[in-house]
Design a protein around this motif. Sequence first.
Motif, PDB file in Angstrom:
ATOM      1  N   GLY A  96      63.097  49.256  28.236  1.00  0.00           N
ATOM      2  CA  GLY A  96      61.962  48.375  28.518  1.00  0.00           C
ATOM      3  C   GLY A  96      62.088  47.738  29.889  1.00  0.00           C
ATOM      4  O   GLY A  96      61.128  47.658  30.652  1.00  0.00           O
ATOM      5  N   ARG A  97      63.287  47.317  30.208  1.00  0.00           N
ATOM      6  CA  ARG A  97      63.540  46.699  31.522  1.00  0.00           C
ATOM      7  C   ARG A  97      63.330  47.740  32.624  1.00  0.00           C
ATOM      8  O   ARG A  97      62.687  47.484  33.632  1.00  0.00           O
ATOM      9  CB  ARG A  97      64.962  46.136  31.565  1.00  0.00           C
ATOM     10  CG  ARG A  97      65.256  45.249  32.724  1.00  0.00           C
ATOM     11  CD  ARG A  97      66.594  44.498  32.626  1.00  0.00           C
ATOM     12  NE  ARG A  97      67.629  45.102  31.816  1.00  0.00           N
ATOM     13  CZ  ARG A  97      67.938  44.745  30.561  1.00  0.00           C
ATOM     14  NH1 ARG A  97      67.275  43.788  29.967  1.00  0.00           N
ATOM     15  NH2 ARG A  97      68.899  45.354  29.900  1.00  0.00           N
ATOM     16  N   LYS A  98      63.880  48.942  32.421  1.00  0.00           N
ATOM     17  CA  LYS A  98      63.714  50.013  33.417  1.00  0.00           C
ATOM     18  C   LYS A  98      62.241  50.359  33.597  1.00  0.00           C
ATOM     19  O   LYS A  98      61.778  50.567  34.715  1.00  0.00           O
ATOM     20  CB  LYS A  98      64.488  51.261  33.001  1.00  0.00           C
ATOM     21  CG  LYS A  98      65.982  51.129  33.170  1.00  0.00           C
ATOM     22  CD  LYS A  98      66.682  52.409  32.743  1.00  0.00           C
ATOM     23  CE  LYS A  98      68.181  52.307  32.912  1.00  0.00           C
ATOM     24  NZ  LYS A  98      68.863  53.531  32.448  1.00  0.00           N
ATOM     25  N   GLY A  99      61.519  50.439  32.498  1.00  0.00           N
ATOM     26  CA  GLY A  99      60.094  50.748  32.584  1.00  0.00           C
ATOM     27  C   GLY A  99      59.337  49.668  33.327  1.00  0.00           C
ATOM     28  O   GLY A  99      58.476  49.954  34.151  1.00  0.00           O
ATOM     29  N   GLY A 100      59.671  48.423  33.046  1.00  0.00           N
ATOM     30  CA  GLY A 100      59.028  47.311  33.737  1.00  0.00           C
ATOM     31  C   GLY A 100      59.314  47.333  35.229  1.00  0.00           C
ATOM     32  O   GLY A 100      58.433  47.072  36.057  1.00  0.00           O
ATOM     33  N   GLN A 101      60.562  47.651  35.582  1.00  0.00           N
ATOM     34  CA  GLN A 101      60.926  47.734  37.001  1.00  0.00           C
ATOM     35  C   GLN A 101      60.165  48.864  37.674  1.00  0.00           C
ATOM     36  O   GLN A 101      59.703  48.727  38.817  1.00  0.00           O
ATOM     37  CB  GLN A 101      62.430  47.940  37.153  1.00  0.00           C
ATOM     38  CG  GLN A 101      63.245  46.718  36.770  1.00  0.00           C
ATOM     39  CD  GLN A 101      64.734  47.009  36.682  1.00  0.00           C
ATOM     40  OE1 GLN A 101      65.171  48.148  36.774  1.00  0.00           O
ATOM     41  NE2 GLN A 101      65.521  45.954  36.493  1.00  0.00           N
TER      42      GLN A 101
END
Length: 150
Positions: A96-101
Motif C-alpha cells: 500500500g505504501r509503495k503504491g501510494g508512493q
Amino acid sequence: MSDKDNKGSMTVAEAGRKGGETVRNERGREFYETIGRKGGATVKAERGRSFYEEIGRKGGETVKAERGAKFYEEIGKKGGDRVKATRGPNFYEEIGRKGGQKVKKLIEEGKRAARAAMAAQEGGAAPQPEGSTTTPAAPSGETAGPGQNE
C-alpha cells in the motif's frame, strides 16, 4: 472387432494426458512454462493485447453466469487470506505504501509535464528539463523583445 483389437486402446484424451505426463517427467515443468510464454508472446504479437482482454472478459462473464458474483467474493477472500498467512499482515501495509508512493510520483510527473506544456505554449519555447534555469516570461499581454528579459 475382437478383444485382441481393443486391447491397449485408449481415448485421444487419455493418450494426450499420457504424452503430456511423459514430457513433463522428461523435460520438467519449466519446459511448459517456457513454451507457454513463447506461445503467449506470439499470440500477443499477432492479435494484440486487446485479444487477451476480450477473452478474459468473456471468460469472467461465463464464470459469473455459471457460479454467480458471490464466487468472486469467495475466491478473493481465500486468496487474500492465503497471502496474509504466507507473507504476513505487514505485506499489505508495504505494498500500500509503495503504491501510494508510485501514485504520488506519477501525479508529480504529470504536473511537471503540464507546467512545461503550458510554459511552452505561452512562451513558444520548448519545455526545459527539470533543474535548468529559464528566463522569466513576459507578463501577460506584453511581448518581450530581444534582450528585454535578461
